[in-house]
Write a protein that holds these residues in place. Structure first.
Motif, PDB file in Angstrom:
ATOM      1  N   ASN A 121       0.803  -1.223   0.000  1.00 48.71           N
ATOM      2  CA  ASN A 121       0.000   0.000   0.000  1.00 48.71           C
ATOM      3  C   ASN A 121       0.837   1.275   0.000  1.00 48.71           C
ATOM      4  O   ASN A 121       0.323   2.359  -0.281  1.00 48.71           O
ATOM      5  CB  ASN A 121      -0.919   0.034   1.231  1.00 48.71           C
ATOM      6  N   ILE A 122       2.111   1.179   0.337  1.00 51.37           N
ATOM      7  CA  ILE A 122       2.935   2.384   0.472  1.00 51.37           C
ATOM      8  C   ILE A 122       3.254   2.976  -0.894  1.00 51.37           C
ATOM      9  O   ILE A 122       3.692   2.270  -1.815  1.00 51.37           O
ATOM     10  CB  ILE A 122       4.238   2.072   1.231  1.00 51.37           C
ATOM     11  N   ASP A 123       3.019   4.261  -1.020  1.00 46.13           N
ATOM     12  CA  ASP A 123       3.314   4.976  -2.255  1.00 46.13           C
ATOM     13  C   ASP A 123       4.813   4.876  -2.545  1.00 46.13           C
ATOM     14  O   ASP A 123       5.645   5.197  -1.690  1.00 46.13           O
ATOM     15  CB  ASP A 123       2.907   6.442  -2.097  1.00 46.13           C
ATOM     16  N   SER A 124       5.160   4.432  -3.745  1.00 48.57           N
ATOM     17  CA  SER A 124       6.565   4.215  -4.097  1.00 48.57           C
ATOM     18  C   SER A 124       7.387   5.501  -4.042  1.00 48.57           C
ATOM     19  O   SER A 124       8.622   5.452  -3.945  1.00 48.57           O
ATOM     20  CB  SER A 124       6.668   3.607  -5.503  1.00 48.57           C
ATOM     21  N   ALA A 125       6.713   6.658  -4.089  1.00 45.78           N
ATOM     22  CA  ALA A 125       7.435   7.937  -4.026  1.00 45.78           C
ATOM     23  C   ALA A 125       8.184   8.088  -2.713  1.00 45.78           C
ATOM     24  O   ALA A 125       9.168   8.834  -2.642  1.00 45.78           O
ATOM     25  CB  ALA A 125       6.458   9.103  -4.193  1.00 45.78           C
ATOM     26  N   TYR A 126       7.728   7.381  -1.679  1.00 46.48           N
ATOM     27  CA  TYR A 126       8.325   7.536  -0.349  1.00 46.48           C
ATOM     28  C   TYR A 126       9.243   6.375   0.018  1.00 46.48           C
ATOM     29  O   TYR A 126       9.740   6.318   1.143  1.00 46.48           O
ATOM     30  CB  TYR A 126       7.209   7.681   0.684  1.00 46.48           C
ATOM     31  N   LEU A 127       9.472   5.478  -0.916  1.00 49.65           N
ATOM     32  CA  LEU A 127      10.367   4.350  -0.679  1.00 49.65           C
ATOM     33  C   LEU A 127      11.755   4.642  -1.246  1.00 49.65           C
ATOM     34  O   LEU A 127      11.944   5.577  -2.025  1.00 49.65           O
ATOM     35  CB  LEU A 127       9.803   3.090  -1.327  1.00 49.65           C
ATOM     36  N   ASN A 128      12.727   3.829  -0.833  1.00 49.08           N
ATOM     37  CA  ASN A 128      14.098   3.901  -1.370  1.00 49.08           C
ATOM     38  C   ASN A 128      14.715   5.288  -1.223  1.00 49.08           C
ATOM     39  O   ASN A 128      15.350   5.801  -2.142  1.00 49.08           O
ATOM     40  CB  ASN A 128      14.106   3.476  -2.851  1.00 49.08           C
ATOM     41  N   GLN A 129      14.551   5.854  -0.046  1.00 53.81           N
ATOM     42  CA  GLN A 129      15.102   7.174   0.226  1.00 53.81           C
ATOM     43  C   GLN A 129      16.554   7.070   0.707  1.00 53.81           C
ATOM     44  O   GLN A 129      17.056   5.991   0.989  1.00 53.81           O
ATOM     45  CB  GLN A 129      14.238   7.907   1.256  1.00 53.81           C
ATOM     46  N   TYR A 130      17.187   8.220   0.823  1.00 55.33           N
ATOM     47  CA  TYR A 130      18.633   8.286   1.098  1.00 55.33           C
ATOM     48  C   TYR A 130      19.054   7.517   2.347  1.00 55.33           C
ATOM     49  O   TYR A 130      20.160   6.990   2.429  1.00 55.33           O
ATOM     50  CB  TYR A 130      19.064   9.748   1.258  1.00 55.33           C
ATOM     51  N   TYR A 131      18.176   7.451   3.334  1.00 54.66           N
ATOM     52  CA  TYR A 131      18.571   6.902   4.629  1.00 54.66           C
ATOM     53  C   TYR A 131      18.506   5.377   4.689  1.00 54.66           C
ATOM     54  O   TYR A 131      19.057   4.749   5.595  1.00 54.66           O
ATOM     55  CB  TYR A 131      17.693   7.490   5.741  1.00 54.66           C
ATOM     56  N   ASP A 132      17.820   4.750   3.717  1.00 57.39           N
ATOM     57  CA  ASP A 132      17.691   3.289   3.693  1.00 57.39           C
ATOM     58  C   ASP A 132      17.256   2.914   2.277  1.00 57.39           C
ATOM     59  O   ASP A 132      16.088   2.656   2.019  1.00 57.39           O
ATOM     60  CB  ASP A 132      16.661   2.828   4.729  1.00 57.39           C
TER      61      ASP A 132
END
Length: 358
Positions: A121-132
């Motif tokens: 359900n998590i919007d992919s825009a908020y995944l794979n960010q700099y911190y992880d």
């Protein structure tokens, strides 16, 4: 994200709301823990609504022991002291996931997404960010963003961004967050630098910019900056979205501005400590909170940005029209995120101390 936002300087000790009660049974202590119908949650106060906690307990029979901290740094100190063994689920900020991921003895464990079907359900825009980068250790929970709120009856200048806060016409009228990274980040933004700058020369320039800003600042308030806007003590300020929403509820004439230079965002995440005593219950709890209907209930209460695509169909028109909490995704494309600045932290602390004492 307020909750919480006096990150660097605060050393308030956490208040424990719930405690684990071990039941007597045969076998090892680790087996006893894993069999318990318990999940130990550690996050900011009221960040998971009581109604959601009660519904999870009703549906699963798993008791939630809710303990809270005041700052990310306080959380880290407690996690280090317990060697990652006391809590099952922690909700903390993005930069703190980065800090913990750099440590030799990582206090987080990889999260098995196959046991959390609502991860989809998590919007992919908020995944794979700099911190992880691959979300190995973290799963997004909610998002906060800093914005400008002002009273158009008192402020006649056309406010477009952070740089406008230096205008001489705003003398003794501003409320800023009592947060060194936020305020120093504003000066760095005005100069065109990264809010995570570590170059001593550029930080010195930021310090000089803050000297020019100081006469405009009337109030510092990390928790309730909207209060001074509502009561008229200040006319313009920088605050988190949930605080901006509270400001508009207190005075509907107030206006919100998304800074043209880009907004500072903070993404809060679930993590599971490396020695979580109830790992399976942690997975069930995270999955429950990522259910669309539950996620909508959470952000309706907390008024932070929702990262769950399945929640949108449950959102009220009032929520969707609230500029403070339903921020267009395009703003995230130019987002500014706090990152660990390492040894430069002492420079930030020094700049902040000087600025406050002016």
């Amino acid at each position: 994200m307020l909750k919480r936002r006096n990150k660097i300087l605060s050393i308030i000790m956490a208040v424990t709301i719930g405690a684990v009660s071990l039941v007597g049974c045969t076998g090892s202590s680790s087996n006893k823990s894993s069999d318990e119908k318990v999940v130990n949650l550690f996050t900011w106060a009221n960040y998971v609504p009581d109604s959601v906690v009660k519904e999870f307990q009703k549906q699963t029979g798993i008791k939630v022991n809710y303990s809270n901290f005041s700052t990310n740094e306080e959380m880290l100190a407690k996690l280090q002291a317990t060697k990652g063994s006391q809590y099952d689920v922690i909700i903390c900020a993005d930069y703190m996931v980065q800090v913990m991921g750099k440590q030799k003895n990582i206090l987080m464990q990889p999260i098995d997404k196959s046991n959390i079907p609502n991860y989809k359900n998590i919007d992919s825009a908020y995944l794979n960010q700099y911190y992880d980068k691959n979300n190995k250790y973290s799963i997004p929970y909610s998002l906060g963003s800093e914005m400008i709120v002002y009273n158009p009856d008192k402020i006649k200048k056309d406010i477009k961004g952070i740089s406008d806060l230096w205008d001489p016409s705003l003398k003794d009228s501003e409320v800023l967050l009592e947060d060194p990274r936020s305020v120093i980040g504003m000066a760095l933004t005005k100069l065109g630098y990264s809010i995570n700058e570590t170059d001593p020369k550029k930080l010195s320039e930021a310090k000089d910019e803050l000297k020019k800003l100081r006469s405009n600042v009337k109030v510092f308030d990390a928790d309730t900056p909207h209060t001074s806007l509502i009561n008229g003590d200040t006319s313009i300020g920088v605050m988190w979205g949930s605080q901006a929403s509270a400001a508009l509820k207190g005075n509907s004439k107030l206006k919100i501005v998304y800074p043209e230079e880009g907004m500072q965002f903070e993404e809060d995440n679930f993590i599971v400590p490396v020695k979580a005593p109830h790992e399976k219950n942690a997975e069930k709890f995270i999955n429950f909170l990522l259910d669309g209907k539950v996620s909508n209930e959470i952000t309706t209460n907390t008024e932070y940005i929702n990262v769950d695509t399945a929640a949108k169909k449950y959102m009220s028109q009032e929520y969707l029209n609230n500029k403070a909490v339903y921020v267009p995704k395009v703003e995230f494309s130019k987002a500014k995120h706090l990152e660990d600045v390492g040894s430069a932290t002492k420079d930030y602390d020094s700049i902040w101390s000087e600025f406050k004492q002016q």
